[in-house]
Design an enzyme around this catalytic site. Sequence first.
Site, PDB file in Angstrom:
ATOM      1  N   ARG A  59       0.813  -1.234   0.000  1.00 30.37           N
ATOM      2  CA  ARG A  59       0.000   0.000   0.000  1.00 30.37           C
ATOM      3  C   ARG A  59       0.839   1.273   0.000  1.00 30.37           C
ATOM      4  O   ARG A  59       0.483   2.230  -0.683  1.00 30.37           O
ATOM      5  CB  ARG A  59      -1.058  -0.009   1.105  1.00 30.37           C
ATOM      6  N   THR A  60       1.928   1.286   0.740  1.00 31.72           N
ATOM      7  CA  THR A  60       2.699   2.539   0.796  1.00 31.72           C
ATOM      8  C   THR A  60       3.314   2.840  -0.571  1.00 31.72           C
ATOM      9  O   THR A  60       3.208   3.957  -1.078  1.00 31.72           O
ATOM     10  CB  THR A  60       3.786   2.460   1.883  1.00 31.72           C
ATOM     11  N   LYS A 101      26.115  -5.733  -7.309  1.00 28.09           N
ATOM     12  CA  LYS A 101      27.481  -5.846  -7.875  1.00 28.09           C
ATOM     13  C   LYS A 101      28.523  -5.293  -6.915  1.00 28.09           C
ATOM     14  O   LYS A 101      29.673  -5.095  -7.276  1.00 28.09           O
ATOM     15  CB  LYS A 101      27.572  -5.068  -9.174  1.00 28.09           C
ATOM     16  N   ARG A 161      12.056   3.787   1.648  1.00 31.93           N
ATOM     17  CA  ARG A 161      11.769   2.863   2.759  1.00 31.93           C
ATOM     18  C   ARG A 161      13.020   2.025   2.970  1.00 31.93           C
ATOM     19  O   ARG A 161      13.573   1.480   2.018  1.00 31.93           O
ATOM     20  CB  ARG A 161      10.585   1.962   2.425  1.00 31.93           C
ATOM     21  N   HIS A 218       7.166   6.395  10.453  1.00 35.54           N
ATOM     22  CA  HIS A 218       6.432   6.189   9.198  1.00 35.54           C
ATOM     23  C   HIS A 218       5.438   7.343   9.131  1.00 35.54           C
ATOM     24  O   HIS A 218       4.243   7.171   9.360  1.00 35.54           O
ATOM     25  CB  HIS A 218       5.733   4.820   9.235  1.00 35.54           C
TER      26      HIS A 218
HETATM   27  C1  NCD Z   1       3.545  -1.006   7.863  1.00 36.82           C
HETATM   28  C2  NCD Z   1       4.985  -0.762   7.605  1.00 36.82           C
HETATM   29  O1  NCD Z   1       5.579  -1.278   6.666  1.00 36.82           O
HETATM   30  O2  NCD Z   1       5.503   0.011   8.375  1.00 36.82           O
HETATM   31  N1  NCD Z   1       2.712  -1.060   6.787  1.00 36.82           N
HETATM   32  C3  NCD Z   1       2.419   0.083   6.075  1.00 36.82           C
HETATM   33  O3  NCD Z   1       3.287   0.756   5.591  1.00 36.82           O
HETATM   34  N2  NCD Z   1       1.125   0.435   5.967  1.00 36.82           N
HETATM   35  C4  NCD Z   1       3.272  -1.930   8.957  1.00 36.82           C
HETATM   36  C5  NCD Z   1       3.778  -3.339   8.899  1.00 36.82           C
HETATM   37  O4  NCD Z   1       4.618  -3.720   8.090  1.00 36.82           O
HETATM   38  O5  NCD Z   1       3.310  -4.115   9.742  1.00 36.82           O
END
Ligand code: NCD
Length: 304
Positions: free
Chosen positions: A56-57, A84, A106, A134
Amino acid sequence: MSMKHLTGINNLTDEDIAAILELSQDYADTLAKRNLPAPLSRGRVVLSLFFEPSTRTRVSFELAAHRLGARVINWDQEHSALVKGETFDDTITTLNAMRPDAIIIRHSEYGAPDYVAARVDCPVINAGDAHREHPTQALLDALTLRQHFGQLEGLTVAICGDVSHSRVASSDIQLLSRLGARVRVIAPQNLMPTSFAVEGVESFNRLEDGLPGCDAVMMLRLQKERMGEGLVESDAAFHAQYGLTLERLNLAGKHAVVLHPGPMNRGIEIADSVADDPARSLILKQVENGVAVRMAVLDLLLSE
Ligand code: NCD
């Protein structure tokens, strides 16, 4: 916005938060009417660097950028020069030399987005780093709660489950408290953070003790990829004590709603009866609002 980057709730001012939430609501209204905005960011190119899995993100950032008229390059770790032997630093300075208009990152390393922000010329947006922050998830949670309840001031929100490994919890605790909600944390002692970034967070070890009086209950997945061995006896034992069922949600009150950042592990932290109850679950609304919030953040940072 007072800052160039969005790496955490901790470095947003109250004015920044208000501006993001207001613009997010505008975009949510615009998207709901299928009244797509004029392409504000045409010609802009956003680089998306996901060093950890995401549905989703990643997709909602990408959709948000497209809705604004920007283009997105999804850099792919597995097929990058990192395999590499290139260092992370060299990868970042190489990508920066191509002059992207923004970087979304991320990463499993604590503080990676700030590390990158110090080395590039464009805005950096944190899409989740380790268990630290986050921020766009917390902003979409705040927007979702505000839409449902009208305001956050005076609400009691419980964040439950694997809190110590959760960047979502860490950002939400800060943001929801700053917006006037009372935040409770409910977790077994070995998944409870040793301290909180803000004052006044109440902690409980049992759902039965922490849920009464809550307006909203946010459930979290067991984040086993960040957890040492043996912290949880078994999924079934965790569900028996910490799984949110309709019965337990009703301990909070008949009006109480459930949130979950996803991905859900059904039958572990949350039962189907709660996750799929349209009267009690705001989970898909959170996902929907994710696009609007990320549009607002990209719009504000790309137009600086
Ligand atoms: C979360 C994350 O990756 O921080 N999901 C998200 O981004 N909506 C939570 C998780 O991984 O449990």
